[in-house]
Design a protein around this motif. Structure first.
Motif, PDB file in Angstrom:
ATOM      1  N   PRO A 254      -1.966  -4.305   2.444  1.00 24.51           N
ATOM      2  CA  PRO A 254      -1.782  -3.447   3.636  1.00 24.51           C
ATOM      3  C   PRO A 254      -0.565  -3.843   4.455  1.00 24.51           C
ATOM      4  O   PRO A 254      -0.666  -4.351   5.573  1.00 24.51           O
ATOM      5  CB  PRO A 254      -3.088  -3.667   4.407  1.00 24.51           C
TER       6      PRO A 254
ATOM      7  N   ALA B 266       0.829  -1.200   0.000  1.00 23.59           N
ATOM      8  CA  ALA B 266       0.000   0.000   0.000  1.00 23.59           C
ATOM      9  C   ALA B 266       0.864   1.252   0.000  1.00 23.59           C
ATOM     10  O   ALA B 266       1.931   1.298   0.615  1.00 23.59           O
ATOM     11  CB  ALA B 266      -0.932  -0.008   1.212  1.00 23.59           C
TER      12      ALA B 266
ATOM     13  N   SER C 278      -4.768   1.719  -1.122  1.00 28.04           N
ATOM     14  CA  SER C 278      -4.750   0.391  -0.525  1.00 28.04           C
ATOM     15  C   SER C 278      -5.922  -0.428  -1.056  1.00 28.04           C
ATOM     16  O   SER C 278      -6.916   0.130  -1.514  1.00 28.04           O
ATOM     17  CB  SER C 278      -4.830   0.504   1.005  1.00 28.04           C
TER      18      SER C 278
ATOM     19  N   TYR D  69      -2.884  -3.619  -3.769  1.00 27.15           N
ATOM     20  CA  TYR D  69      -2.060  -2.827  -2.846  1.00 27.15           C
ATOM     21  C   TYR D  69      -2.243  -3.427  -1.452  1.00 27.15           C
ATOM     22  O   TYR D  69      -3.180  -3.093  -0.724  1.00 27.15           O
ATOM     23  CB  TYR D  69      -2.484  -1.362  -2.871  1.00 27.15           C
TER      24      TYR D  69
END
Length: 507
Positions: free
Chosen positions: A61, A41, A46, A59
């Motif tokens: 986390p 992210a 994200s 993306y």
């Protein structure tokens, strides 16, 4: 074919690896393959996002540790990576950049998921791996030394990961030699596929150059030691008493303060323009303002910047380090040693070339072609013939320079009176040499080759890693048993398959 590109470096971050992953993915999509990108992210960016032409980007986390890279834990992200690879039914995991910890972890998970069943009597083991074939490919974008601690650690990590990878790709022949030596990988498992440039985006525009006899020298790179900014800081003061020569510097980094200090000490504030970081889409607007592009890198596997500059019609002056001598033909580049005096001499040669062609064209036509290269009428002819020449790709391409023939350029060199190519001809040559369609086709052949290879067994994988270092076996074994545990806790039959648009169904 279903391909997963994995790297810590992707948009919205800007750089050569990011551009490579994006353009290669777009072209593979155009060729009919399914492609997803896996990265960490970036701030608010994200989750799952879709970019141009439906390219799907995960993306994840995961927190960044240093320099846009995640913390290299090897096992903490196994559940997340497994879920994405199974959800997307990936056939090939393609990791990018030796600096990317996420790429290394994804390659390990991909190698473990793609293991072949070695003992049919192990029912659980057989059920775990049946009907799932996954191969791994890695692209190395950089050159590394062998002496310093950071290079030694990176080389060891790369050696361990390449022992589990089916095939590796390098962007230059010198890069292949470097990877084979530092990662101790068999040379038949390494291919050379260069980068490319979007010549439709990086097009010349000579009208943007100054028409008052001023020569603009453009520098575009990260302002760090590896890019030879200390050499550039030594070259700029040499032009203090040379009239009508200005510098345009694009980029940011810890060495920016050095350049600003040099500019102040030499009182060249009106002749040295430091723009800082510029979005990649706007780099072309800066390049077309220049006549000469200077690259002072101390190490480089390929160098996208000089290709983009040549595509915009600039004459390139570059240090002859790494894979740079392989990139451009002699008519587009002046190679020199990484030395202040040598770089200064090469720039003088390039300036003489431009001024000699300006004087010859001004006497041949009533309209002075003060912005360089050739008269406007010839430019028009060159542009009108471009479509026909494109059909003859490879028939009029000058030979590539060899590393052995590289010598330092002197001011009195006989090359200083060579005519400079038309900017549009430069763009056409770059398009012939490097285009993303060719890169994608060659990469797809690598994918097809590894898909036909026999998968590793667990014993073969353990032995390969053990040969590199017994200490990493702990991570491999823990990762393997984590996958076994996850298969019992959440079998792949319960993982929902990702939705596919109609255009990608049936791949």
């Amino acid at each position: 074919m279903r391909i997963c590109m994995v790297s810590d470096f992707f948009y919205p971050s800007i750089g050569g690896v990011e551009e490579h992953v994006y353009n290669l993915s777009q072209m593979l999509l155009a060729l009919g393959h399914k492609v997803v990108v896996l990265t960490h992210a970036y701030g608010d960016c994200s989750g799952v996002r879709y970019v141009t032409h439906g390219l799907k980007v995960y993306y994840l986390p995961i927190k960044v540790c240093y320099n846009q890279c995640i913390l290299p834990t090897a096992i903490c992200n196994v559940p997340m990576l497994r879920a994405v690879l199974l959800r997307e039914q990936v056939d090939v995991v393609h990791g990018h950049s030796a600096f990317s910890a996420l790429a290394h972890e994804a390659l390990m998970v991909g190698s473990l998921l793609g293991l072949k069943v070695s003992q049919q009597r192990d029912v659980l083991f057989s059920t775990f791996y049946k009907r799932f074939s996954l191969q791994t490919v890695f692209t190395d974008h950089s050159l590394f030394g062998f002496a310093d601690l950071s290079a030694a650690l990176t080389n060891k990590l790369l050696e361990i990961n390449l022992s589990m990878v089916n095939h590796a790709i390098c962007v230059s022949h010198i890069g292949k030699e470097n990877t084979v030596l530092r990662a101790r990988v068999a040379k038949h498992r390494v291919s050379v596929i260069p980068n490319a440039v979007d010549t439709a985006l990086f097009t010349p525009d000579p009208n943007r150059r100054p028409d008052n006899g001023v020569i603009n020298i453009v520098v575009a790179s990260r302002l760090v030691y590896r890019k030879g900014i200390d050499l550039l800081a030594g070259v700029i003061p040499r032009f203090k008493k040379t009239p009508n020569v200005n510098f345009i510097i694009v980029g940011d980094g810890p060495k920016r303060d050095l350049l600003e200090e040099i500019r102040e000490k030499t009182n060249m504030q009106d002749r040295v323009e430091i723009l800082g970081a510029v979005e990649h889409a706007k780099v072309r607007d800066v390049l077309v303002r220049g006549h000469i592009f200077v690259n002072t890198s101390l190490t480089e596997a390929y160098c996208m910047a000089i290709v983009e500059a040549a595509s915009c019609g600039l004459q390139v002056v570059s240090t002859s380090v790494g894979g740079i001598p392989e990139v451009l033909p002699n008519s587009l580049i002046l190679l020199t040693e990484p030395d202040i005096e040598a770089i200064y001499s090469a720039i003088l040669v390039a300036i003489e070339r431009h001024r000699s062609i300006e004087s010859s064209t001004s006497t041949a036509t009533s309209t002075t072609a003060s912005n360089g290269h050739i008269p406007p009428k010839t430019e028009t002819n060159c542009r009108s013939k471009r479509s026909r020449r494109r059909k003859k790709q490879g028939t009029d391409v000058p030979s590539m320079p060899s590393t052995a023939s590289v010598t330092t350029i002197a001011p009195d060199s006989a090359n200083k009176t060579e005519p400079v190519l038309c900017p549009y001809r430069c763009n056409e040559l770059v398009e012939t040499l490097y285009n993303w369609e060719d890169v994608a086709l060659r990469t797809a052949k690598v994918y097809e080759r590894v898909m036909k290879e026999r998968a590793f067994t667990l014993s073969e994988l353990i032995y390969a890693v053990y040969q590199c270092g017994a200490w990493f076996l702990a991570f491999l074994v823990v990762g393997h048993f984590m996958l076994r545990l996850l298969e019992c806790w959440r079998p792949r039959s319960r993982i929902e398959v990702a939705y596919e648009p109609r255009s990608q169904k049936g791949l």
